[in-house]
Design an enzyme around this catalytic site. Structure first.
Site, PDB file in Angstrom:
ATOM      1  CG  ASP A 172      -2.022  -1.007   1.159  1.00  0.00           C
ATOM      2  OD1 ASP A 172      -2.093  -1.721   0.140  1.00  0.00           O
ATOM      3  OD2 ASP A 172      -2.819  -1.099   2.111  1.00  0.00           O
ATOM      4  CG  ASP A 214     -12.724  -2.037  -1.284  1.00  0.00           C
ATOM      5  OD1 ASP A 214     -12.223  -3.162  -1.467  1.00  0.00           O
ATOM      6  OD2 ASP A 214     -12.261  -1.000  -1.776  1.00  0.00           O
TER       7      ASP A 214
END
Length: 242
Positions: A8, A129
């Protein structure tokens, strides 16, 4: 089952979030290229990268680092975060990204998904998500009223072949994935499903593999030392061609 170690990116560094909260971010490595190389040395066949700055702003912010990673490691990379139009998809695939992940854009612009899938087929993935089974967008800051299964089915109808499912409440917690929601999704569609969020140890990976899921993304558990990537890949691939 393929294990995808996660990077990330925020301001050029590797960070980890807790439950998708940008305020609860922690730098886990200064040099993402070094991290990617280590993943490759430990047997990774695919790497999952998220441009967190991109997820927030709606445009890719860490392209130079991402390009360097691709050139250095020479294994497939999938990328998500801030990809909102076909020009960006063209640019990323031209830069060597193997699979482009659409999240917010897929919910807001079905036409883009149709165009992208028509042009790039399996190189397009949809990141779903979810929070309480509802699809979240804009770097997880907003939760829609759309059920994650309904959305996945809609994407499959368009021609999407790859779906990455994250339960936000589990992400970065090391409390285990939401196996119930994952199984429900995997049984509802024929796409390749990639599990993400909360994976804490090898037992979690074994549980996901038993569902005949295509892949699993592992982040915090590798950085914290809970999962040895090399060992995990060997154990999960033992006696299995998938």
């Amino acid at each position: 089952m393929i294990i995808l170690p996660a990077i990330d990116l925020k301001e050029g560094k590797c960070i980890r979030l807790y439950q998708g909260d940008f305020k609860a971010s922690k730098v886990v490595a200064e040099d993402p290229i070094e991290v990617a190389l280590k993943f490759k040395e430990n047997g990774a066949e695919y790497i999952h990268i998220v441009d967190l700055d991109g997820a927030l702003t709606g445009e890719i912010k860490n392209l130079s680092i991402i390009s360097s990673i691709i050139k250095t490691i020479n294994i497939p990379v999938e990328l998500g975060g801030g990809i909102r139009n076909l020009n960006t998809i063209d640019m990323l695939i031209g830069a060597g990204i193997e699979r482009v992940i659409l999240g917010t854009a897929a919910l807001n612009n079905r036409g883009l998904v149709e165009e992208a899938v028509k042009k790039y087929d399996e190189k397009i993935a949809i990141g779903i998500d979810a929070k309480n089974e509802k699809v979240a967008i804009n770097g997880w800051l907003n939760v829609s009223s759309i059920n994650y299964i309904d959305f996945a089915k809609e994407m499959e109808k368009i021609g999407v072949r790859n779906i990455i499912f994250t339960d936000i409440s589990k992400d970065g917690t090391l409390k285990g994935p939401n196996l119930k929601q994952l199984e429900k999704l995997n049984e509802s569609i024929n796409c390749n499903v990639i599990a993400s969020g909360g994976i804490k140890d090898i037992e979690d990976l074994k549980g996901i593999k038993e569902m005949d899921v295509y892949g699993a993304i592992v982040g915090k558990a590798i950085y914290s030392g809970n999962i040895n990537l090399n060992e995990a890949i060997k154990i999960i691939n033992k006696g299995s061609s998938k």
